[in-house]
Structure formats: C-alpha cells, structure tokens
Enzyme design. Structure first.
Site, short mmCIF file in Angstrom:
data_model
loop_
_atom_site.label_atom_id
_atom_site.label_comp_id
_atom_site.label_asym_id
_atom_site.label_seq_id
_atom_site.Cartn_x
_atom_site.Cartn_y
_atom_site.Cartn_z
N HIS A 1 0.84 -1.18 0.00
CA HIS A 1 0.00 0.00 0.00
C HIS A 1 0.89 1.25 0.00
O HIS A 1 2.11 1.18 0.14
CB HIS A 1 -0.93 -0.01 1.20
CG HIS A 1 -1.99 -1.06 1.13
ND1 HIS A 1 -3.00 -1.20 2.07
CD2 HIS A 1 -2.22 -2.06 0.22
CE1 HIS A 1 -3.78 -2.21 1.76
NE2 HIS A 1 -3.32 -2.75 0.64
N GLU B 1 1.39 3.69 2.13
CA GLU B 1 2.17 3.99 3.32
C GLU B 1 3.44 3.14 3.39
O GLU B 1 4.53 3.63 3.73
CB GLU B 1 1.33 3.75 4.59
CG GLU B 1 0.07 4.61 4.67
CD GLU B 1 -1.14 3.93 4.07
OE1 GLU B 1 -2.25 4.17 4.58
OE2 GLU B 1 -1.00 3.15 3.10
N CYS C 1 -1.59 -1.27 7.57
CA CYS C 1 -0.68 -0.15 7.44
C CYS C 1 -0.55 0.63 8.74
O CYS C 1 0.51 1.22 9.02
CB CYS C 1 -1.15 0.79 6.32
SG CYS C 1 -0.97 0.08 4.66
N THR D 1 -26.05 10.65 -31.94
CA THR D 1 -24.88 9.79 -31.77
C THR D 1 -24.53 9.02 -33.04
O THR D 1 -23.48 8.39 -33.10
CB THR D 1 -25.12 8.78 -30.64
OG1 THR D 1 -26.27 7.96 -30.96
CG2 THR D 1 -25.38 9.50 -29.32
N TRP E 1 -16.32 9.45 -37.64
CA TRP E 1 -16.20 9.84 -36.23
C TRP E 1 -16.95 11.16 -36.06
O TRP E 1 -16.75 12.06 -36.87
CB TRP E 1 -14.74 10.00 -35.83
CG TRP E 1 -13.93 8.77 -35.96
CD1 TRP E 1 -13.09 8.41 -36.96
CD2 TRP E 1 -13.89 7.71 -35.00
NE1 TRP E 1 -12.52 7.20 -36.69
CE2 TRP E 1 -13.00 6.74 -35.48
CE3 TRP E 1 -14.51 7.47 -33.77
CZ2 TRP E 1 -12.71 5.56 -34.80
CZ3 TRP E 1 -14.23 6.31 -33.09
CH2 TRP E 1 -13.34 5.37 -33.60
N ARG F 1 -11.69 5.21 -20.09
CA ARG F 1 -11.76 3.74 -20.10
C ARG F 1 -10.68 3.17 -19.17
O ARG F 1 -10.92 2.21 -18.44
CB ARG F 1 -11.50 3.20 -21.51
CG ARG F 1 -12.65 3.24 -22.47
CD ARG F 1 -12.22 2.55 -23.78
NE ARG F 1 -13.17 2.76 -24.86
CZ ARG F 1 -12.99 2.34 -26.10
NH1 ARG F 1 -11.87 1.69 -26.42
NH2 ARG F 1 -13.91 2.57 -27.03
N SER G 1 -28.74 -10.81 -24.01
CA SER G 1 -29.75 -11.65 -23.35
C SER G 1 -29.82 -13.05 -23.92
O SER G 1 -29.96 -14.03 -23.17
CB SER G 1 -31.12 -10.98 -23.44
OG SER G 1 -31.13 -9.77 -22.73
#
Length: 378
Positions: A65, A67, A102, A179, A188, A202, A240
């Site tokens: 971590h 610390e 820690c 869109t 684009w 992302r 689905s």
C-alpha cells in the site's frame, strides 16, 4: 479527464499540510489502472524541517500500500521516519487482507503524526485505522483534501457503501444530440483529442460495458489503446440470448471478456463456453438481462467504476432505471439533423418528469466539449 492536482509552491499558513496533501493526491493518481480493486492512495512522509523523505502510492492488488511504499522509499534513501508526519489520501488500513495493516507499520516506524484526507469506507476499516493510531499515541488529523480524495476513489466508495459500481455513461454526440446518422454511421463524430480522452476514462474503469447491438453493428474492441495502461479493463457485453458473433473483436482484444445473458439456448451457451468466454446469467422478468443484478455481480467481482459505451437502446435502459451516476458526454460542433438519440427512453408527458442533472465539469477537449453531469440528488 479530471486533471491531476498541481502541488502548490509550499505549505500555507492556514493549512500547513495542504501542500503535502496535494503531492500525495498527485501520487495517488499514479495508481489509476494499477491498484483496482483497491483504492488509489498516495502518501508522503515529511520530516520536522519540512523535507519530504518518503513517497509512495498503492501498487497492484496484493502489493504494498501507499504507506508501506513511502516507508520503504524513506529507508532506501537513508532517512529515519521517527517523529515524522505521514500525509496520506485515505485512512491507513487496520485489517489483514493480502497485506498487513498499514496502521501497524506506521506505529512500528515511530511516526508522530498522520494527516489523512478521508476515512476509509471499507467496513473492515471505517475509522478503526485512525483509532488504532491514536491508541498508539500517534496524532491523527483528517479532512484536508477530502473531496479530491473521494472523487479519485468515487467507484471504491460506491462499491463499499452501495454494493454497486459507480456507473459512468459515455456518449459522443453532435451538438443537436445525435450519436449516429439514421443509417447507423457514427465514426467519427468527435475529434481525435476527444477519442484519446475517452480512452483515458476507459483506463480508469474496472470494466467497460456495451450491448450486443453495438457488438454486432460496430464490432468494437473496447480496449484501451490511445493512452498507456498497465492493465486492460474487463470488457462486458449485455447479450440476453447470446446472439453476439463468436468472432467479434471484443472477445479477441487483450484482457478478459464477460457476457451477461438472461435465458440463452443451451447450444449457444455451450458455444460461448467452448470459445472460452465466461457467461453470467442475470435473467430479468421479461427475458432481458437484469441490470441491477448485473451491477451487484460486478461489485462482487471487485469492479469499482463501470464505463458504459453502448447504443441508444441500452443507454435508455440504464437511464430509465436510474442507474447512471455520471454522464460523460462529448459534444462535437456539428449538427446531424435526423439520427439516433443519446438514449432511447420515454416519451415523457410532462417536463417535470425530466431527469434533472447538474453540471459537474465542462471542459474543451480539442474542438469538442466534454461535459460531466450527474443526477440531482433526491
């Protein structure tokens, strides 16, 4: 995306630890795409004379971590930390997970003071780290840089407190909200700078999600390519009936893929399994994937931030069910007229039924605008 906070030139009289917290927050940003599912934490150790003698940020899960990294850094540079001040962006942990607590490491090192931005929302910590430090005679201060620390770990806070990821819906659109053209062409709408910025978002997500319609029509990879990254996010497809083509690029891109289905046929299920694609069943009442169950399952898999890049139909489902925590919208300075909407939901009959949002941040990215908006709290 949100810029790394710049460290001021020196401590201020009003808040002498602000400067060091800014540096710790900058270090914490280096843990993006590295520390998940653990939080992004940065730490600096400051001697009595104001010299920073140790720096660190959280490593990959199972690694040190922030610390401990800062303690190691100080030791390697030949500095004693006894009596020093530790400035850290999240409460030091107090439980045995993949690493030792820690707070025990800081106590053993003999530091005099810990300045932490915010309490850890993990119920295994949640104030216990600070309590153990105080019980050991270490002064503990908190609250400096709290808002920035929460924003950096907004997904971790969401998963700990709500048992679901922070859902960020990314949309690239024309100024009139289209869109794609009516024929589906969308590449684009926005410029190269906006596309690169989108890859940076992302990168910070634990998973990137889309629907089977987007996979079939656009055949995207949905991986991170335009910015450097130490790891690829999990790619998630909502499908689905398992209609996605097995040779889709999203299943070949680096990293792993996961498909959520409702009630697929046994033959298709077997075909996906044979292809090495994991299928998770989350059936809803209408033979569609239950998005609430999907989010709960992703939280159980350690996903803090979920980045949604889907078509107008799946976008509409997330919006209709009030599952979007943040809208990341890139607006190009062009008009497309008739075309596909950002999200297919409604129609509404009253203006009062509109989903009220508040602008969190608006920036120019190249020739485009980037808008971060969040639902108005109830």
């Amino acid at each position: 995306m949100t810029s790394t906070p710049a460290a001021p030139s020196g401590p201020t009289a009003a808040h002498p630890h602000d400067h060091w917290m800014a540096e710790a927050l900058a270090l914490a940003h280096q843990a993006i795409a590295l520390s998940d599912p653990n939080p992004r934490v940065g730490c600096v150790i400051v001697a009595d004379d104001g010299q920073v003698i140790g720096r660190g940020h959280t490593q990959q899960a199972g690694g040190p971590h922030a610390e401990v990294m800062a303690l190691h850094d100080a030791a390697q540079r030949g500095h004693s930390v006894r009596g020093a001040t530790v400035v850290v962006t999240l409460e030091p942990c107090a439980h045995h997970g993949r690493t030792a607590p820690c707070c025990d490491a800081l106590t053993a090192a003999g530091v005099a003071r810990v300045v932490m931005a915010v309490e850890d929302p993990n119920p295994l910590v949640a104030g216990q780290g600070a309590a153990r430090l105080r019980a050991s005679g270490i002064e503990v201060l908190s609250g400096i840089g709290a808002e920035a620390a929460r924003e950096l770990n907004i997904g971790f806070f969401s998963r700990m407190l709500r048992q679901r990821p922070w859902v960020r819906l990314k949309i690239a659109a024309s100024l009139d909200g289209r869109t794609a053209l009516q024929n589906g062409v969308s590449q684009w709408i926005t410029g190269e700078a906006a596309r690169t910025d989108g890859h940076a978002w992302r990168r910070r997500a634990g998973a990137v999600l889309t629907g089977v319609g987007t996979v079939t029509e656009d055949n995207p990879r949905l991986d991170v390519r335009l910015v450097p990254t130490p790891r690829q996010p999990l790619r998630v497809v909502v499908d689905s009936r398992l209609d996605a083509p097995l040779d889709a690029r999203i299943f070949d891109a680096p990293g792993s893929a996961l498909v959520y289905a409702a009630n697929p046929g046994a033959e298709r299920h077997a075909a996906f399994t044979a292809r090495g694609i994991e299928v998770a069943l989350a059936p809803g009442p209408t033979d569609k994937v239950d998005l609430v169950a999907l989010l709960a399952d992703l939280a159980g898999r350690g996903i803090n931030e979920l980045h949604v890049e889907a078509g107008h139909k799946l976008n509409g489902s997330f919006v209709r069910e009030r599952l979007v925590d943040e809208y990341l919208i890139y607006l190009a300075p062009k008009l497309l007229g008739a075309g596909r909407d950002m999200a297919a939901f409604g129609p509404l009959t009253e203006l009062s039924d509109a989903l009220a949002l508040q602008f969190h941040q608006v920036d120019r990215v190249g020739d485009d605008l980037r808008v971060l908006a969040r639902p108005v709290p109830d």
